[in-house]
Structure formats: structure tokens, C-alpha cells
Design a protein around this motif. Structure first.
Motif, PDB file in Angstrom:
ATOM      1  N   ARG A 206     -61.064 -30.866  51.588  1.00 28.42           N
ATOM      2  CA  ARG A 206     -61.359 -32.112  50.576  1.00 28.42           C
ATOM      3  C   ARG A 206     -59.858 -32.468  50.619  1.00 28.42           C
ATOM      4  N   GLY A 207     -58.729 -31.546  50.436  1.00 30.40           N
ATOM      5  CA  GLY A 207     -57.491 -32.221  50.104  1.00 30.40           C
ATOM      6  C   GLY A 207     -57.043 -32.816  51.325  1.00 30.40           C
ATOM      7  N   GLY A 208     -57.210 -32.206  52.573  1.00 28.76           N
ATOM      8  CA  GLY A 208     -56.862 -32.888  53.714  1.00 28.76           C
ATOM      9  C   GLY A 208     -57.548 -34.292  54.071  1.00 28.76           C
ATOM     10  N   GLN A 209     -58.844 -34.102  53.987  1.00 27.80           N
ATOM     11  CA  GLN A 209     -59.613 -35.566  54.068  1.00 27.80           C
ATOM     12  C   GLN A 209     -59.269 -36.392  53.172  1.00 27.80           C
ATOM     13  N   THR A 210     -59.013 -36.398  51.759  1.00 29.66           N
ATOM     14  CA  THR A 210     -58.471 -37.327  50.698  1.00 29.66           C
ATOM     15  C   THR A 210     -57.301 -37.728  51.376  1.00 29.66           C
ATOM     16  N   THR A 211     -56.085 -37.038  51.794  1.00 30.37           N
ATOM     17  CA  THR A 211     -54.689 -37.612  52.230  1.00 30.37           C
ATOM     18  C   THR A 211     -55.053 -38.343  53.447  1.00 30.37           C
ATOM     19  N   ILE A 212     -55.879 -38.262  54.190  1.00 33.67           N
ATOM     20  CA  ILE A 212     -56.087 -38.846  55.461  1.00 33.67           C
ATOM     21  C   ILE A 212     -56.931 -40.336  54.949  1.00 33.67           C
ATOM     22  N   ALA A 213     -57.696 -40.137  53.945  1.00 33.80           N
ATOM     23  CA  ALA A 213     -58.461 -41.464  53.487  1.00 33.80           C
ATOM     24  C   ALA A 213     -57.390 -42.198  52.887  1.00 33.80           C
ATOM     25  N   GLN A 214     -56.453 -41.677  52.146  1.00 36.64           N
ATOM     26  CA  GLN A 214     -55.529 -42.691  51.549  1.00 36.64           C
ATOM     27  C   GLN A 214     -54.549 -43.308  52.456  1.00 36.64           C
TER      28      GLN A 214
ATOM     29  N   SER B 265     -54.230 -47.262  53.141  1.00 35.83           N
ATOM     30  CA  SER B 265     -52.843 -47.908  52.805  1.00 35.83           C
ATOM     31  C   SER B 265     -52.578 -48.493  54.059  1.00 35.83           C
ATOM     32  N   GLY B 266     -53.316 -48.556  55.170  1.00 33.47           N
ATOM     33  CA  GLY B 266     -52.821 -49.253  56.222  1.00 33.47           C
ATOM     34  C   GLY B 266     -51.721 -48.333  56.841  1.00 33.47           C
ATOM     35  N   GLY B 267     -51.611 -47.176  56.684  1.00 35.74           N
ATOM     36  CA  GLY B 267     -50.846 -46.090  57.202  1.00 35.74           C
ATOM     37  C   GLY B 267     -49.221 -46.342  56.739  1.00 35.74           C
ATOM     38  N   THR B 268     -49.285 -46.797  55.422  1.00 34.65           N
ATOM     39  CA  THR B 268     -47.895 -46.878  54.911  1.00 34.65           C
ATOM     40  C   THR B 268     -47.918 -45.488  53.760  1.00 34.65           C
ATOM     41  N   THR B 269     -48.899 -44.908  53.372  1.00 31.17           N
ATOM     42  CA  THR B 269     -48.848 -44.048  52.290  1.00 31.17           C
ATOM     43  C   THR B 269     -49.362 -42.659  52.908  1.00 31.17           C
ATOM     44  N   ILE B 270     -48.281 -41.577  52.710  1.00 32.48           N
ATOM     45  CA  ILE B 270     -48.755 -40.218  53.017  1.00 32.48           C
ATOM     46  C   ILE B 270     -48.295 -39.406  51.826  1.00 32.48           C
ATOM     47  N   ASN B 271     -49.646 -39.035  51.258  1.00 33.99           N
ATOM     48  CA  ASN B 271     -49.523 -38.123  50.155  1.00 33.99           C
ATOM     49  C   ASN B 271     -49.601 -36.594  50.353  1.00 33.99           C
ATOM     50  N   HIS B 272     -48.917 -35.740  49.536  1.00 39.07           N
ATOM     51  CA  HIS B 272     -49.041 -34.220  49.785  1.00 39.07           C
ATOM     52  C   HIS B 272     -50.367 -33.868  49.439  1.00 39.07           C
ATOM     53  N   PRO B 273     -51.161 -33.426  50.438  1.00 37.18           N
ATOM     54  CA  PRO B 273     -52.454 -32.893  49.937  1.00 37.18           C
ATOM     55  C   PRO B 273     -52.537 -31.716  49.048  1.00 37.18           C
TER      56      PRO B 273
END
Length: 99
Positions: free
Chosen positions: A58-66, A70-78
Motif C-alpha cells: 500500500r505504501g509503494g502504490q500510494t507513492t506511485i499514485a502521488q 503530481s505529473g511526475g514532480t513529487t516523490i514521497n518517501h513511502p
């Protein structure tokens, strides 16, 4: 066994993507919970699984969705963050195969 780390590391280096790459630490997850699958290459799939396996998926998929929203501008720590390196501290050079 599915996708060797040395090949992936070479691609990350060639693309100058170290600061944009997230490394799932399956070895750490497995050490904490022996029911975590040894092969990390399907870690995004078991979202309905209990325990760490489902949390990681779920953490990995949430990060991918974000990232996509964001159009590829946001990378969050899962989350759970302890199982993901971002940015990668040490690039994996060996196969890290867990027998």
C-alpha cells in the motif's frame, strides 16, 4: 533472481536518477517479519495482505499514485519508511539474493 541489482544500479547511474529512485529493503522487512515473501519483485501486488507485506504494498502504490497525480514532480518517501531508502544511501552492487 528476477532483476539483478547490478543491472538496475547501472541504469540508475546512467540516468543520473539516484536522488529520484526508491529502494525497497526487502532484507529489512524479511528480518522483521519472516512471512514477507523472499522475492521482492512483486512487493506492490499484495495490497490486501495482512502485516508488513500489505503495508509495504500500500505504501509503494500510494507513492506511485502521488507521483502520477503530481505529473511526475513529487516523490514521497513511502510508508512504512523503515523499509524504503529514499534517496538511496548505498547503491546495491551484489545480487542480494535471499535463499
Amino acid at each position: 533472481m528476477t532483476a539483478p541489482n547490478p543491472r538496475t544500479t547501472a541504469l540508475v547511474r546512467a540516468g543520473v536518477l539516484r536522488e529520484k529512485t526508491i529502494f525497497y529493503r526487502n532484507d529489512i522487512a524479511l528480518a522483521e517479519d519472516p512471512t514477507v515473501p523472499k522475492d521482492p519483485h512483486t512487493f506492490l501486488q499484495p495490497v490486501a495482505s495482512p502485516g508488513i507485506t500489505g503495508q509495504v504494498a500500500r505504501g509503494g502504490q500510494t507513492t506511485i499514485a502521488q507521483f502520477l497525480v503530481s505529473g511526475g514532480t513529487t516523490i514521497n518517501h513511502p510508508e512504512p519508511a523503515r523499509f524504503f531508502e529514499f534517496p538511496i544511501v548505498v547503491m546495491p552492487e551484489d545480487y542480494s539474493y535471499i535463499p
